[in-house]
Enzyme design. Structure first.
Site, PDB file in Angstrom:
ATOM      1  N   LYS A  26      -8.144 -15.305  -5.983  1.00 50.43           N
ATOM      2  CA  LYS A  26      -8.415 -16.135  -7.161  1.00 50.43           C
ATOM      3  C   LYS A  26      -7.474 -17.323  -7.227  1.00 50.43           C
ATOM      4  O   LYS A  26      -7.900 -18.457  -7.403  1.00 50.43           O
ATOM      5  CB  LYS A  26      -8.273 -15.320  -8.445  1.00 50.43           C
ATOM      6  CG  LYS A  26      -8.675 -13.876  -8.336  1.00 50.43           C
ATOM      7  CD  LYS A  26     -10.166 -13.641  -8.324  1.00 50.43           C
ATOM      8  CE  LYS A  26     -10.436 -12.207  -7.912  1.00 50.43           C
ATOM      9  NZ  LYS A  26     -11.748 -11.712  -8.149  1.00 50.43           N
TER      10      LYS A  26
ATOM     11  N   ASP B 224      -1.303  -3.813 -10.249  1.00 46.51           N
ATOM     12  CA  ASP B 224      -2.328  -4.627  -9.592  1.00 46.51           C
ATOM     13  C   ASP B 224      -2.233  -6.049 -10.149  1.00 46.51           C
ATOM     14  O   ASP B 224      -2.520  -6.284 -11.325  1.00 46.51           O
ATOM     15  CB  ASP B 224      -3.715  -4.020  -9.868  1.00 46.51           C
ATOM     16  CG  ASP B 224      -4.811  -4.763  -9.110  1.00 46.51           C
ATOM     17  OD1 ASP B 224      -4.497  -5.741  -8.392  1.00 46.51           O
ATOM     18  OD2 ASP B 224      -5.991  -4.374  -9.230  1.00 46.51           O
TER      19      ASP B 224
ATOM     20  N   ALA C 228      -3.801  -9.299  -9.490  1.00 48.17           N
ATOM     21  CA  ALA C 228      -4.855 -10.029  -8.765  1.00 48.17           C
ATOM     22  C   ALA C 228      -5.099 -11.426  -9.328  1.00 48.17           C
ATOM     23  O   ALA C 228      -5.842 -12.205  -8.733  1.00 48.17           O
ATOM     24  CB  ALA C 228      -6.157  -9.232  -8.799  1.00 48.17           C
TER      25      ALA C 228
ATOM     26  N   TRP D  88     -11.246  -2.180 -13.684  1.00 52.80           N
ATOM     27  CA  TRP D  88     -12.100  -2.841 -12.686  1.00 52.80           C
ATOM     28  C   TRP D  88     -12.911  -1.761 -11.954  1.00 52.80           C
ATOM     29  O   TRP D  88     -12.343  -0.766 -11.497  1.00 52.80           O
ATOM     30  CB  TRP D  88     -11.203  -3.610 -11.712  1.00 52.80           C
ATOM     31  CG  TRP D  88     -11.926  -4.283 -10.591  1.00 52.80           C
ATOM     32  CD1 TRP D  88     -13.075  -5.009 -10.667  1.00 52.80           C
ATOM     33  CD2 TRP D  88     -11.508  -4.311  -9.212  1.00 52.80           C
ATOM     34  NE1 TRP D  88     -13.416  -5.489  -9.427  1.00 52.80           N
ATOM     35  CE2 TRP D  88     -12.464  -5.074  -8.517  1.00 52.80           C
ATOM     36  CE3 TRP D  88     -10.432  -3.780  -8.509  1.00 52.80           C
ATOM     37  CZ2 TRP D  88     -12.379  -5.310  -7.158  1.00 52.80           C
ATOM     38  CZ3 TRP D  88     -10.344  -4.012  -7.156  1.00 52.80           C
ATOM     39  CH2 TRP D  88     -11.309  -4.771  -6.481  1.00 52.80           C
TER      40      TRP D  88
HETATM   41  C1  LMR Z   1     -14.539  -8.969  -9.722  1.00 56.52           C
HETATM   42  O1  LMR Z   1     -13.902  -8.205 -10.449  1.00 56.52           O
HETATM   43  O2  LMR Z   1     -15.677  -9.361 -10.012  1.00 56.52           O
HETATM   44  C2  LMR Z   1     -13.908  -9.480  -8.463  1.00 56.52           C
HETATM   45  O3  LMR Z   1     -12.639  -8.956  -8.330  1.00 56.52           O
HETATM   46  C3  LMR Z   1     -14.754  -9.327  -7.268  1.00 56.52           C
HETATM   47  C4  LMR Z   1     -14.909  -7.913  -6.788  1.00 56.52           C
HETATM   48  O4  LMR Z   1     -14.671  -7.678  -5.613  1.00 56.52           O
HETATM   49  O5  LMR Z   1     -15.278  -7.034  -7.579  1.00 56.52           O
END
Ligand code: LMR
Length: 397
Positions: A246, A211, A213, A130
């Site tokens: 989420k 993590d 999420a 991410w």
């Molecule tokens: C994403 O990966 O798009 C989401 O988790 C929102 C973000 O804050 O990046």
């Protein structure tokens, strides 16, 4: 003073969100920021959230401060949700949780904690990961390293390469793992692979930072926590960052938690004291409203059932969109291999296209995704499947 600053480029994910909003085309398709959308393209307020919110507003008598740890009943419920009531760390009172402003808050506080404990800490993150992991962890002063994770040619986890690299990480280093629904690849570890990783981390003295999420978006609430639970059982210490953006759709309310598992009750009490001081020095206290909603849902059996059903509906809708997209691409391409879109889990998959193709998709076809080709498949609707499949095939030919 500020003349020393140069203008920064846009955030890799939020920049796409802004560009999408600015596009007046009625044909535009948003596969950018990771938010769930329903079949009409809206990000709904869940029914369980609406009910909980009404109750909270009716009963609320004060807006006075809560505490740097947030709500204790929230923290207790989160430990149960993530680890389960019978987990050895829970039974041994070797885990603490502290409410944070979203998963980002948890990740940053955890990173600051690692740095406070060992200023030279190195952390290994998956390649890819991410986009916001890098500033959240690196910004706290941790040294970032990458381990290979995804094999773009096969659209699968590159497990052997991952293991080979982690075997060479020095004892005491931290390894960031996605608990489920890997962002951005959608390629998750299976149960056997989690066991291999757990054994490796424990044998090599590596510290896991998990993590979580997207709990509930892959299999279900328990299934998605299996890897996290296994790791927390096999190693003496670990950190877990969790988010309710989420799975409760509480994005803008900023609800998350940092969990720390340690070697004893006394050790985690010490860890907690540091976490609270870090929180106080960054944002003082987390926002309360979303956590109050979450507590109401976690602790009221009827509301919790409603939530579980609504979460299942969100998950199944994304899975249905994955199937439809793979089917449409197969049909229009005359039998290409798009199985990975069906096989992968959670909101994201990688298109596997160059940034130039991603730009072309945006400029010619009004399809928005991040530059690395990450697609948020939760942004698809039955109506956008066919135009998207056609656009992908035309832009990639
Ligand atoms: C994403 O990966 O798009 C989401 O988790 C929102 C973000 O804050 O990046």
């Amino acid at each position: 003073m500020f003349e020393t600053l140069n203008r920064l480029s846009e955030d890799a994910i939020l920049g796409v969100m802004a560009k999408y909003r600015a596009d007046p085309s009625p044909l535009k398709i948003d596969l950018g920021v990771g938010v769930y959308r329903d079949a009409e393209g809206h990000t709904p307020v869940l029914e369980c959230v609406r009910t909980a919110e009404r109750r909270i507003v009716a009963a609320q008598v004060t807006k006075a401060y809560v505490a740097p740890a947030g709500r204790e009943e929230f923290n207790t419920a989160v430990v149960e949700l993530v680890l389960g009531r019978e987990h050895p760390a829970v039974r041994g009172r070797r885990v603490i949780a502290v409410q944070t402003p979203g998963g980002c808050g948890a990740l940053r506080v955890g990173a600051e904690l690692l740095r406070a404990a060992a200023p030279d800490t190195s952390i290994h993150v998956s390649d890819p990961t991410w986009a916001n992991h890098l500033p959240l962890l690196g910004g706290a002063g941790l040294r970032l390293h990458r381990y290979p994770y995804y094999d773009a040619a096969t659209h699968r986890l590159g497990f052997d390469a991952m293991i080979e690299r982690l075997e060479r990480a020095p004892a005491g280093d931290v390894v960031l793992l996605h608990g489920c629904c890997h962002n951005p690849t959608g390629a998750d570890l299976d149960a056997a692979q989690w066991r291999v990783i757990a054994e490796l981390l424990s044998r090599r003295g590596l510290v896991p930072y998990l993590d979580l999420a997207y709990q509930g978006f892959g299999v279900d609430l328990d299934g998605d926590a299996e890897g996290v639970r296994l790791i927390a059982d096999r190693v003496p210490e670990c950190l877990i960052a969790t988010s309710f953006s989420k799975n409760l759709g509480l994005y803008r309310e900023r609800v998350g938690a940092l969990l720390a598992v340690g070697t004893s009750e006394a050790r985690v009490a010490t860890i907690r004291s540091h976490v609270l001081q870090i929180a106080r020095s960054i944002y003082s206290m987390p926002p309360d409203h979303g956590a109050a909603i979450a507590v109401e849902i976690f602790t009221d059996p009827a509301l919790r059932q409603t939530w579980i059903a609504e979460l299942a509906a969100m998950r199944e809708r994304v899975q249905a969109m994955r199937r439809l997209l793979a089917g449409s691409l197969r049909r229009h391409s005359g039998g290409g291999d798009y199985d990975h879109f069906e096989r992968q889990r959670g909101m994201f998959s990688l298109l596997g296209a160059s940034p130039a193709v991603v730009e072309r998709l945006r400029d010619e076809f009004h399809v928005y995704m991040t530059a690395d080709g990450r697609m948020n498949l939760a942004g698809l609707t039955p109506a956008s499947i066919e135009p998207l499949a056609q656009a992908i095939l035309r832009a990639t030919r």
